[in-house]
Design an enzyme around this catalytic site. Structure first.
Site, PDB file in Angstrom:
ATOM      1  CG  LEU A 209      -5.107  17.332  40.209  1.00  0.00           C
ATOM      2  CD1 LEU A 209      -4.817  17.041  41.670  1.00  0.00           C
ATOM      3  CD2 LEU A 209      -4.102  16.605  39.322  1.00  0.00           C
ATOM      4  CG  HIS A 210     -10.273  16.625  34.592  1.00  0.00           C
ATOM      5  ND1 HIS A 210      -9.220  17.393  34.178  1.00  0.00           N
ATOM      6  CD2 HIS A 210     -10.712  15.957  33.501  1.00  0.00           C
ATOM      7  CE1 HIS A 210      -9.033  17.208  32.884  1.00  0.00           C
ATOM      8  NE2 HIS A 210      -9.911  16.335  32.445  1.00  0.00           N
ATOM      9  NE  ARG A 211      -5.905  13.763  31.716  1.00  0.00           N
ATOM     10  CZ  ARG A 211      -6.711  13.923  30.679  1.00  0.00           C
ATOM     11  NH1 ARG A 211      -7.556  12.986  30.343  1.00  0.00           N
ATOM     12  NH2 ARG A 211      -6.672  15.010  29.962  1.00  0.00           N
TER      13      ARG A 211
END
Ligand code: UD1
Length: 374
Positions: A209-211
């Site tokens: 997850l990086h958004r």
């Protein structure tokens, strides 16, 4: 193609490297007719976000390195533009190739087109229809100034035609990222990552997850840790953490409360990451590329976003678009853990030969910018 041509391909951020590697290989087969140069903008610069990918993907050292680094969107994009303009003026390429939707993509295509150089956009036409995503702005702008639009899935053709792009510019060629996957899949047999992390095939969940819209929210991160801890009671979780996400987790102090079955690691290299995808029982992600890689490999994927610019992965593939409500994500994960799997198939032209099609098309086309050069 009548004469020797010079092409510069741009890479900047992690998802670009695996897209340009097969293109470079394809042009090597035409080395008498094409000089293919690689420009790394330096948008991603760490060993784990950049260098390891050159090694894993057998890419040569870049011919140009712009050293742009991090910064606000305007700063990063502007730094890349200023430096790339110097390269284009000095090198006078016949064509600039950009891939995907990162800041380096729009920065370099804008520089090229204003110097009268033709631009080819790999992975054109994808739309999330969410203009709050920086990537969506980068996609729309890059497509609108590109001369060759190489499309990965049917939705791309439909979107571009709706935006009034002439049919002659659109080429449905398939997915270069799948070229890399197909090419390097045998190498995953040599990866030691499964042993290092003590993992068994199908018996763990891979998380990325990086958004910014997810991980820049403390509330989201707190609930994420809770949900991951709950899932960790059922199976092992492996979470290679993107620098942005790690900074936010560290700042929140949440990392202290982790179930031992939840493994937070540094970002993985390409071969190790493919190994982790291939063997996962389930993936939870907000990445674009991983939705496609899991579809190709038939691995169950839960996408933690409200929209996807890659609808074929939901229509044909194993991807489920669940949204950002983490209770719904948990429920979907539990269903998969309890055996309810989504059947999937591989989308058309995701066959490992896309870069060859792109090279053949460009060689056959007139990529001559003589008139446009300054
Ligand atoms: C970028 C892309 C995104 C892509 C993602 C993959 C844009 C607008 N976004 O987002 O589409 O999915 O890459 O990783 O281009 N950082 C490091 N080391 C690095 C690179 C970044 O520590 O090598 C840190 C930066 O300092 C920054 C954060 O990570 O704080 C984000 O980096 P940035 O390139 O701005 O955007 P990403 O979130 O990685």
């Amino acid at each position: 193609m009548k004469r020797h041509i010079k092409i510069i391909s741009v890479v900047g951020a992690r998802p670009n490297f695996m897209k340009i590697a097969p293109v470079h290989r394809a042009f090597l087969k035409h080395s008498k007719a094409v000089t293919h140069l690689i420009c790394h903008t330096g948008q991603h610069y760490d060993e784990r976000m950049s260098k390891i990918f050159f090694k894993d993907l057998e890419l040569p050292e870049p011919d140009f390195y712009l050293g742009a680094g991090s910064g606000s969107h305007a700063e990063q994009t502007a730094k890349i533009m200023i430096e790339f303009e110097k390269i284009v003026i000095a090198e006078k390429p016949d064509l600039v190739i950009v891939a995907g939707d990162v800041n380096s993509t729009i920065a370099c295509s804008l520089v090229a087109v204003k110097l009268g150089i033709k631009v080819a956009h790999i992975e054109a036409g994808l739309r999330s229809f969410d203009r709050t995503m920086p990537e969506e702005i980068n996609r729309i702008l890059t497509d609108s100034i590109s001369d060759y639009l190489f499309v990965t899935e049917e939705s791309g053709i439909i979107n571009l035609e709706k935006e009034g792009v002439s049919k002659e510019k659109i080429f449905f060629v398939g997915n270069v990222m799948i070229d890399s996957l197909v090419h390097f899949l045998p190498k995953t047999e040599q990866s030691g990552i499964m042993k290092e992390f003590g993992l068994q095939k199908n018996e763990y969940c891979l998380i990325t997850l990086h958004r910014p819209s997810n991980v820049d929210s403390q509330e989201f991160l707190r609930e994420l840790i809770d949900v991951m801890n709950e899932l960790a009671a059922k199976l092992k979780l492996v979470f290679p953490v993107h620098p942005r996400t790690m900074k936010n987790i560290e700042a929140s102090g949440l990392a202290k409360h982790l179930n031992p079955n939840l493994l937070l690691t540094e970002p993985a290299g390409y071969i190790d990451f493919l190994t982790l995808i291939k063997n996962a029982g389930l993936i939870i992600t907000d990445s674009g590329g991983i939705q496609e890689e899991s579809t190709y490999l038939g691995v169950q994927c839960i996408t933690v976003r409200e929209n996807t610019e890659r609808p074929v992965t939901v229509k044909l593939g194993t991807n489920q678009l669940i949204g950002t409500d983490l209770q719904k994500v948990k429920a979907a994960a539990l269903e998969i853990i309890n055996g309810k799997k989504k059947e999937g198939s591989v989308p058309p032209l995701w066959d490992g030969h896309t870069a060859e099609r792109i090279a053949d098309l460009l060689m056959g086309a007139e990529v001559d910018n003589e008139e446009g050069r300054r």
